[in-house]
Design a protein around this motif. Structure first.
Motif, mmCIF file in Angstrom:
data_model
loop_
_atom_site.group_PDB
_atom_site.id
_atom_site.type_symbol
_atom_site.label_atom_id
_atom_site.label_comp_id
_atom_site.label_asym_id
_atom_site.label_seq_id
_atom_site.Cartn_x
_atom_site.Cartn_y
_atom_site.Cartn_z
ATOM 1 N N ILE A 58 0.859 -1.185 0.000
ATOM 2 C CA ILE A 58 0.000 0.000 0.000
ATOM 3 C C ILE A 58 0.893 1.233 0.000
ATOM 4 O O ILE A 58 1.728 1.412 0.899
ATOM 5 N N TYR A 59 0.730 2.053 -1.032
ATOM 6 C CA TYR A 59 1.464 3.310 -1.169
ATOM 7 C C TYR A 59 0.461 4.455 -1.331
ATOM 8 O O TYR A 59 -0.696 4.248 -1.681
ATOM 9 N N ARG A 60 0.969 5.636 -1.140
ATOM 10 C CA ARG A 60 0.221 6.793 -1.587
ATOM 11 C C ARG A 60 0.378 6.890 -3.098
ATOM 12 O O ARG A 60 1.454 6.614 -3.640
ATOM 13 N N LYS A 61 -0.671 7.224 -3.799
ATOM 14 C CA LYS A 61 -0.652 7.255 -5.250
ATOM 15 C C LYS A 61 0.458 8.174 -5.763
ATOM 16 O O LYS A 61 0.612 9.302 -5.282
ATOM 17 N N GLY A 62 1.226 7.672 -6.706
ATOM 18 C CA GLY A 62 2.324 8.431 -7.277
ATOM 19 C C GLY A 62 3.680 8.099 -6.691
ATOM 20 O O GLY A 62 4.707 8.399 -7.296
ATOM 21 N N TYR A 63 3.712 7.440 -5.530
ATOM 22 C CA TYR A 63 4.999 7.166 -4.892
ATOM 23 C C TYR A 63 5.832 6.164 -5.682
ATOM 24 O O TYR A 63 7.052 6.305 -5.787
ATOM 25 N N VAL A 64 5.195 5.147 -6.261
ATOM 26 C CA VAL A 64 5.929 4.121 -7.004
ATOM 27 C C VAL A 64 6.637 4.726 -8.216
ATOM 28 O O VAL A 64 7.729 4.285 -8.597
ATOM 29 N N ASP A 65 6.053 5.751 -8.815
ATOM 30 C CA ASP A 65 6.610 6.324 -10.036
ATOM 31 C C ASP A 65 7.841 7.179 -9.782
ATOM 32 O O ASP A 65 8.796 7.154 -10.559
ATOM 33 N N ASN A 66 7.853 7.962 -8.684
ATOM 34 C CA ASN A 66 8.969 8.900 -8.485
ATOM 35 C C ASN A 66 9.657 8.775 -7.122
ATOM 36 O O ASN A 66 10.655 9.461 -6.884
ATOM 37 N N ARG A 67 9.145 7.904 -6.247
ATOM 38 C CA ARG A 67 9.728 7.706 -4.924
ATOM 39 C C ARG A 67 9.931 9.034 -4.187
ATOM 40 O O ARG A 67 10.956 9.268 -3.545
ATOM 41 N N ASP A 68 8.956 9.898 -4.285
ATOM 42 C CA ASP A 68 8.994 11.190 -3.612
ATOM 43 C C ASP A 68 8.712 10.989 -2.131
ATOM 44 O O ASP A 68 7.613 10.560 -1.746
ATOM 45 N N GLU A 69 9.705 11.306 -1.275
ATOM 46 C CA GLU A 69 9.541 11.062 0.166
ATOM 47 C C GLU A 69 8.472 11.941 0.801
ATOM 48 O O GLU A 69 8.059 11.705 1.938
ATOM 49 N N ARG A 70 7.988 12.935 0.050
ATOM 50 C CA ARG A 70 6.907 13.772 0.582
ATOM 51 C C ARG A 70 5.554 13.062 0.523
ATOM 52 O O ARG A 70 4.595 13.499 1.178
ATOM 53 N N LEU A 71 5.477 11.972 -0.239
ATOM 54 C CA LEU A 71 4.207 11.243 -0.379
ATOM 55 C C LEU A 71 4.067 10.209 0.735
ATOM 56 O O LEU A 71 4.019 9.009 0.520
ATOM 57 N N SER A 72 3.985 10.682 1.952
ATOM 58 C CA SER A 72 3.795 9.808 3.112
ATOM 59 C C SER A 72 2.326 9.800 3.501
ATOM 60 O O SER A 72 1.534 10.631 3.045
ATOM 61 N N TRP A 73 1.947 8.884 4.375
ATOM 62 C CA TRP A 73 0.554 8.770 4.800
ATOM 63 C C TRP A 73 0.474 8.125 6.171
ATOM 64 O O TRP A 73 1.378 7.439 6.607
ATOM 65 N N ARG A 74 -0.629 8.363 6.838
ATOM 66 C CA ARG A 74 -0.809 7.866 8.198
ATOM 67 C C ARG A 74 -1.570 6.528 8.150
ATOM 68 O O ARG A 74 -2.699 6.476 7.674
ATOM 69 N N PRO A 75 -0.963 5.440 8.661
ATOM 70 C CA PRO A 75 -1.603 4.121 8.525
ATOM 71 C C PRO A 75 -2.789 3.901 9.453
ATOM 72 O O PRO A 75 -3.679 3.109 9.143
ATOM 73 N N ILE A 237 -9.195 0.102 2.012
ATOM 74 C CA ILE A 237 -8.763 1.479 1.726
ATOM 75 C C ILE A 237 -9.742 2.219 0.813
ATOM 76 O O ILE A 237 -9.397 3.280 0.276
ATOM 77 N N HIS A 238 -10.945 1.672 0.640
ATOM 78 C CA HIS A 238 -11.859 2.274 -0.331
ATOM 79 C C HIS A 238 -12.257 3.703 0.054
ATOM 80 O O HIS A 238 -12.635 4.502 -0.800
ATOM 81 N N ASN A 239 -12.178 4.046 1.352
ATOM 82 C CA ASN A 239 -12.503 5.410 1.792
ATOM 83 C C ASN A 239 -11.284 6.333 1.767
ATOM 84 O O ASN A 239 -11.415 7.524 2.061
ATOM 85 N N ARG A 240 -10.125 5.771 1.448
ATOM 86 C CA ARG A 240 -8.889 6.567 1.441
ATOM 87 C C ARG A 240 -8.365 6.604 0.003
ATOM 88 O O ARG A 240 -7.513 5.824 -0.397
ATOM 89 N N ARG A 241 -8.923 7.507 -0.775
ATOM 90 C CA ARG A 241 -8.684 7.523 -2.210
ATOM 91 C C ARG A 241 -7.253 7.893 -2.582
ATOM 92 O O ARG A 241 -6.847 7.700 -3.731
ATOM 93 N N GLN A 242 -6.498 8.435 -1.650
ATOM 94 C CA GLN A 242 -5.109 8.782 -1.959
ATOM 95 C C GLN A 242 -4.188 7.570 -1.926
ATOM 96 O O GLN A 242 -3.020 7.656 -2.333
ATOM 97 N N LEU A 243 -4.716 6.410 -1.465
ATOM 98 C CA LEU A 243 -3.898 5.209 -1.350
ATOM 99 C C LEU A 243 -4.191 4.233 -2.491
ATOM 100 O O LEU A 243 -5.274 4.271 -3.093
ATOM 101 N N ALA A 244 -3.228 3.354 -2.753
ATOM 102 C CA ALA A 244 -3.385 2.352 -3.810
ATOM 103 C C ALA A 244 -2.656 1.079 -3.401
ATOM 104 O O ALA A 244 -1.617 1.129 -2.731
ATOM 105 N N VAL A 245 -3.221 -0.075 -3.798
ATOM 106 C CA VAL A 245 -2.585 -1.377 -3.570
ATOM 107 C C VAL A 245 -1.802 -1.733 -4.826
ATOM 108 O O VAL A 245 -2.366 -1.822 -5.923
ATOM 109 N N ILE A 246 -0.500 -1.946 -4.663
ATOM 110 C CA ILE A 246 0.390 -2.202 -5.790
ATOM 111 C C ILE A 246 0.974 -3.604 -5.671
ATOM 112 O O ILE A 246 1.528 -3.959 -4.627
ATOM 113 N N PRO A 247 0.897 -4.444 -6.733
ATOM 114 C CA PRO A 247 1.533 -5.771 -6.694
ATOM 115 C C PRO A 247 3.045 -5.648 -6.796
ATOM 116 O O PRO A 247 3.578 -4.622 -7.236
ATOM 117 N N TRP A 248 3.737 -6.725 -6.439
ATOM 118 C CA TRP A 248 5.201 -6.671 -6.375
ATOM 119 C C TRP A 248 5.849 -6.376 -7.717
ATOM 120 O O TRP A 248 6.891 -5.712 -7.790
#
Length: 408
Positions: A58-75, A237-248
């Motif tokens: 589970i990442y914040r959307k966009g993190y996988v593409d650029n690994r921007d450390e500003r894209l953090s989220w509260r679990p 995470i359906h209520n947390r639209r900023q998050l996404a489930v990413i496969p390996w």
């Protein structure tokens, strides 16, 4: 028809045995080497996901593409909810921060990784060799695990202190003093030369994102459980639209692409082997038809139909294919069993570990059972045997009785 076809294929025993041996050996090689590759791939994926992104992440959307450390989220309680899902072995929250490590002598660029040591230790292969006395003791302490190459470059020893500097969320530089608690040896130069692991809360505090994370890695007890766990995570995470489930394979594209490239080259080799099978069957059946040219003419003269002759040739080819498939699958299973239990030991030819796609795997290569692929190859052989007999069968059906009788 079956009895007659069986007798016919053994009229020339030597040719039939050579054909059967060639086809069976092809099946054995394809099945055994695919299972060996399949086992090695599974080993690489298992090691890669446990040290890296997890089977699902589970990442914040966009993190996988650029690994921007500003894209953090509260679990929040998401980690506990995910851990309660069937098939989930471990849930690993992590923080990643690029920074600078400085000793009294040297400085190097590093990747500071915040982890939960209690959750990571049973799962992460990087931490296998560390006992309790060399592990991080708390989430907010100053203990650090340092890559072996980085330790040498900084001219440090276990127990010594060093400073890590990162840029926090507000853009200011944040520095902390750490003590080398343990040394990590992965066999990967980039990792051993950049990795520093600290407590999750300490890394989060340095980044100025108190309580937030960059990654929630989900480790499964079986890789195939992702079909069930993935949709369940999506619901969480359906209520947390900023998050996404990413496969390996999306989170670790280097490993996924390396496996795809290697597997594509194997498919090309397997296609050549199956082509050899086809040519062998065509040659055997065509020779058989030509040898029985006069015999077929007599059969047609006494009332047999051309369709009957075509069916006979196809049946003979089918029996050759089935016999070779059974023999080859048996030998392929025995070869896979050996490769699974004993494996191929490459330690005398290479170093203690091998790197592929940015992942270290065991130099003792072991096979794993892929029954679906084995059945697929077995079916291909039977189908190819039938297809290869179409031309000889057509030729047998076009024999003219009068012309064939003149050759008696």
């Amino acid at each position: 028809m079956l009895i007659l076809a069986w007798r016919n294929i053994w009229r020339n025993r030597r040719r039939t045995l050579i054909t059967l041996a060639a086809i069976a050996l092809s099946v054995t090689l394809v099945q055994a080497f695919h299972n060996l590759s399949y086992g090695v791939y599974q080993s690489m994926i298992a090691g890669g996901v446990r040290a890296g992104s997890g089977h699902l992440t589970i990442y914040r959307k966009g993190y996988v593409d650029n690994r921007d450390e500003r894209l953090s989220w509260r679990p929040g309680d998401l980690a506990e909810q995910a851990a309660a899902l069937p098939g989930v072995e471990a849930v690993l929250p992590r923080v990643y921060l690029p920074g600078m490590a400085q000793s009294s002598r040297e400085s190097r660029g590093i990747l500071l990784t915040g982890i939960d040591p209690q959750a990571e230790r049973p799962v992460n292969p990087f931490l296998k060799g560390l006992d309790e006395t060399r592990m991080i003791r708390s989430l907010s302490g100053r203990d650090a695990l340092v890559g072996v190459r980085l330790l040498k470059e900084l001219k440090l020893k276990p127990g010594r202190k060093f400073v890590v500097t990162v840029q926090n969320r507000s853009g200011d530089l944040a520095s902390e003093l750490f003590r080398v608690r343990g040394v990590i040896t992965t066999g990967l130069k980039d990792v051993d030369g950049r990795l520093i692991m600290v407590g999750l809360k300490k890394a989060s505090a340095m980044a100025g994102i108190g309580g937030k994370i960059h990654e929630l890695a989900i480790i499964l007890d079986q890789p195939r459980r992702d079909r069930d766990v993935g949709p369940a995570l999506e619901k969480l995470i359906h209520n947390r639209r900023q998050l996404a489930v990413i496969p390996w394979d999306r989170a670790m594209p280097n490993l996924a692409n390396a496996i795809k490239l290697d597997y594509a080259s194997q498919k090309f080799i397997f296609a050549i082997i199956l082509l050899i099978v086809t040519i062998g069957v065509v040659n055997t059946q065509l020779m058989s038809v030509m040898e029985r040219y006069r015999e077929f003419g007599i059969i047609l003269a006494v009332g047999a139909t051309a369709g009957r002759l075509r069916l006979l040739v196809l049946t003979e080819s089918l029996m050759i294919g089935l016999s070779a498939m059974l023999l080859g699958s048996t030998l392929g299973s025995l070869a896979t069993l050996y490769l699974n239990r004993v494996g191929i030991d490459l330690r005398s030819f290479v170093s203690e570990s091998l790197e592929f796609g940015g992942v270290i795997f065991d130099p003792v290569l072991r096979a794993a059972w892929d029954f679906g692929y084995m059945a697929q190859i077995a079916c291909y052989v039977v189908i190819l045997s039938l297809l290869a007999a179409l031309y000889p069968a057509r030729k047998a059906g076009r024999i003219q009785p009068a012309e064939a009788m003149r050759k008696i």
